[in-house]
Design a protein around this motif. Structure first.
Motif, PDB file in Angstrom:
ATOM      1  N   VAL A 137      14.359 -41.295  25.657  1.00  8.97           N
ATOM      2  CA  VAL A 137      13.732 -40.077  25.116  1.00  8.97           C
ATOM      3  C   VAL A 137      12.221 -40.281  25.011  1.00  8.97           C
ATOM      4  O   VAL A 137      11.423 -39.423  25.422  1.00  8.97           O
ATOM      5  CB  VAL A 137      14.326 -39.736  23.736  1.00  8.97           C
ATOM      6  N   ARG A 138      11.814 -41.420  24.462  1.00  9.57           N
ATOM      7  CA  ARG A 138      10.393 -41.722  24.307  1.00  9.57           C
ATOM      8  C   ARG A 138       9.674 -41.700  25.658  1.00  9.57           C
ATOM      9  O   ARG A 138       8.604 -41.097  25.794  1.00  9.57           O
ATOM     10  CB  ARG A 138      10.216 -43.094  23.648  1.00  9.57           C
ATOM     11  N   ARG A 139      10.270 -42.340  26.655  1.00 15.42           N
ATOM     12  CA  ARG A 139       9.657 -42.386  27.978  1.00 15.42           C
ATOM     13  C   ARG A 139       9.586 -40.984  28.603  1.00 15.42           C
ATOM     14  O   ARG A 139       8.628 -40.651  29.301  1.00 15.42           O
ATOM     15  CB  ARG A 139      10.436 -43.336  28.885  1.00 15.42           C
ATOM     16  N   GLY A 140      10.617 -40.175  28.346  1.00 15.56           N
ATOM     17  CA  GLY A 140      10.622 -38.813  28.862  1.00 15.56           C
ATOM     18  C   GLY A 140       9.482 -37.990  28.304  1.00 15.56           C
ATOM     19  O   GLY A 140       8.820 -37.229  29.030  1.00 15.56           O
ATOM     20  N   VAL A 141       9.236 -38.144  27.004  1.00 13.57           N
ATOM     21  CA  VAL A 141       8.122 -37.427  26.381  1.00 13.57           C
ATOM     22  C   VAL A 141       6.794 -37.940  26.929  1.00 13.57           C
ATOM     23  O   VAL A 141       5.878 -37.149  27.213  1.00 13.57           O
ATOM     24  CB  VAL A 141       8.170 -37.576  24.848  1.00 13.57           C
ATOM     25  N   LEU A 201       8.023 -34.523  30.007  1.00 15.58           N
ATOM     26  CA  LEU A 201       9.225 -33.704  30.203  1.00 15.58           C
ATOM     27  C   LEU A 201       9.418 -32.667  29.109  1.00 15.58           C
ATOM     28  O   LEU A 201      10.025 -31.624  29.335  1.00 15.58           O
ATOM     29  CB  LEU A 201      10.467 -34.597  30.284  1.00 15.58           C
ATOM     30  N   GLY A 202       8.943 -32.972  27.912  1.00 12.78           N
ATOM     31  CA  GLY A 202       9.125 -32.047  26.804  1.00 12.78           C
ATOM     32  C   GLY A 202       8.798 -32.720  25.487  1.00 12.78           C
ATOM     33  O   GLY A 202       8.177 -33.792  25.457  1.00 12.78           O
ATOM     34  N   VAL A 203       9.214 -32.091  24.397  1.00  9.52           N
ATOM     35  CA  VAL A 203       9.016 -32.645  23.055  1.00  9.52           C
ATOM     36  C   VAL A 203      10.353 -33.156  22.544  1.00  9.52           C
ATOM     37  O   VAL A 203      11.401 -32.862  23.120  1.00  9.52           O
ATOM     38  CB  VAL A 203       8.429 -31.592  22.096  1.00  9.52           C
ATOM     39  N   ALA A 204      10.316 -33.909  21.443  1.00 10.30           N
ATOM     40  CA  ALA A 204      11.572 -34.476  20.941  1.00 10.30           C
ATOM     41  C   ALA A 204      11.493 -34.752  19.455  1.00 10.30           C
ATOM     42  O   ALA A 204      10.430 -35.102  18.923  1.00 10.30           O
ATOM     43  CB  ALA A 204      11.910 -35.759  21.691  1.00 10.30           C
ATOM     44  N   PHE A 205      12.640 -34.603  18.789  1.00  9.72           N
ATOM     45  CA  PHE A 205      12.807 -35.112  17.433  1.00  9.72           C
ATOM     46  C   PHE A 205      13.385 -36.513  17.591  1.00  9.72           C
ATOM     47  O   PHE A 205      14.442 -36.690  18.202  1.00  9.72           O
ATOM     48  CB  PHE A 205      13.764 -34.234  16.628  1.00  9.72           C
ATOM     49  N   ILE A 206      12.694 -37.507  17.033  1.00 10.83           N
ATOM     50  CA  ILE A 206      13.061 -38.885  17.326  1.00 10.83           C
ATOM     51  C   ILE A 206      12.715 -39.795  16.149  1.00 10.83           C
ATOM     52  O   ILE A 206      11.927 -39.426  15.271  1.00 10.83           O
ATOM     53  CB  ILE A 206      12.326 -39.356  18.608  1.00 10.83           C
ATOM     54  N   SER A 207      13.312 -40.978  16.134  1.00  6.42           N
ATOM     55  CA  SER A 207      13.037 -41.964  15.093  1.00  6.42           C
ATOM     56  C   SER A 207      11.580 -42.405  15.118  1.00  6.42           C
ATOM     57  O   SER A 207      11.013 -42.683  16.175  1.00  6.42           O
ATOM     58  CB  SER A 207      13.949 -43.182  15.289  1.00  6.42           C
TER      59      SER A 207
END
Length: 300
Positions: A231-235, A239-245
């Motif tokens: 997910v981190r690498r995608g952001v 690629l987009g935004v994310a809710f993440i640790s």
């Protein structure tokens, strides 16, 4: 009932293969097969069922497996207590972990723990938080680390570390111009990078999304990934935004690879737990590592 039969049985269950179990135990496959046949003969039941793909437990095997684990653990505990010294703890510890603690806590901790217990070896199994709980309940690992608290009374969940879910975006002029304040209404128009179902991060993110009423229409999803690292690498790649640790993106934020936004007027903290089975016999290496892990996380 000979303990070598029990060892072979547990190894076949864990490896899901007679041949892999034989290699792991440095025995021949016929020897492993003989051990299983002798054990089944003594018990008067079939413990294992061979399928075209692997080896699985029979109904009787599911009942017997936790008792077999306890027999070996009792042996290990007895030997550990007989040979215990203050400065020498030997043995192995298996840890099932979800991706966030697996990537951002365990590597540093294991380096720290190896200095303290050089004669303890570790087996690490990574999955999502739900898989960690299942591994604990089925006696497939000694301890677990995850962010979902089990409701099963056999699964003990001790608070280990407080984490926080944050919103991250690519580091572009568009997002930099927000000056650290992300318009909530805009979240409905964003493209997302998500975690898979079953992960603690996904569960926490969905709770935030519901609180912000983001589910009035389906979210636009660019990618759904099996780890927070993906997910981190995608952001980072836009690629987009994310809710993440927050633990997962700390390094990327410091290196200005991505931007971090906290959600105003919302408590997005979540607990990461140290998990173990209530009925598991704890060997000295396991209890020592658990104690050291808790002390290590308190200092983070």
């Amino acid at each position: 009932m000979r303990l070598e039969y029990i060892r072979s049985f547990i190894s076949v269950v864990n490896c899901k293969s007679f041949s892999l179990a034989a290699k792991k135990m440095f025995l021949s496959q016929p020897t492993i097969s003989t051990h299983i046949k002798q054990l089944e003969s003594e018990l008067g039941v079939q413990l294992l069922v061979r399928s075209t793909k692997d080896v699985i437990l029979s109904e009787e095997g599911i009942i017997f497996y936790p008792f077999a684990v306890r027999l070996l653990e009792t042996e290990n505990e007895a030997l550990a207590q007989l040979h215990k010294t203050e400065n020498q703890i030997k043995g192995s510890v298996s840890i099932a972990t979800s991706s966030v603690p697996g990537h951002y806590i365990l590597p540093q901790f294991l380096s720290y723990a190896r200095n303290k217990y050089p004669d303890v070896s570790y087996e690490i199994k990574e999955g999502d938080s739900e898989q960690v709980i299942q591994a604990i309940l089925h006696f497939e690992t000694d301890i677990g680390i995850g962010s979902i608290r089990s409701t099963n009374e056999k699964c003990m969940c001790l608070p280990l570390l407080m984490d926080q879910i944050v919103l991250v975006t690519p580091n572009t002029e568009e997002y930099r111009s927000m000056n650290g304040i992300f318009p909530i209404e805009r979240l409905k128009r964003e493209t997302y990078v998500l975690r898979e179902v079953g992960s603690g991060t996904k569960l926490a993110a969905e709770s935030i999304e519901q609180s912000l009423n983001l589910h009035t229409k389906p979210l636009k999803v660019a990618m759904q990934a099996e780890s927070s690292e993906m997910v981190r690498r995608g952001v980072e790649q836009g690629l987009g935004v994310a809710f993440i640790s927050n633990l997962a993106v700390k390094d990327s934020v410091e290196r200005e690879k991505i931007l971090k936004f906290e959600i105003p007027d919302m408590d997005t903290r979540r607990q990461i737990y140290l998990i173990y089975h209530k009925d598991r016999v704890m060997t000295l290496p396991i209890t020592s590592v658990m104690k050291t892990l808790k002390q290590y996380c308190q200092k983070m």
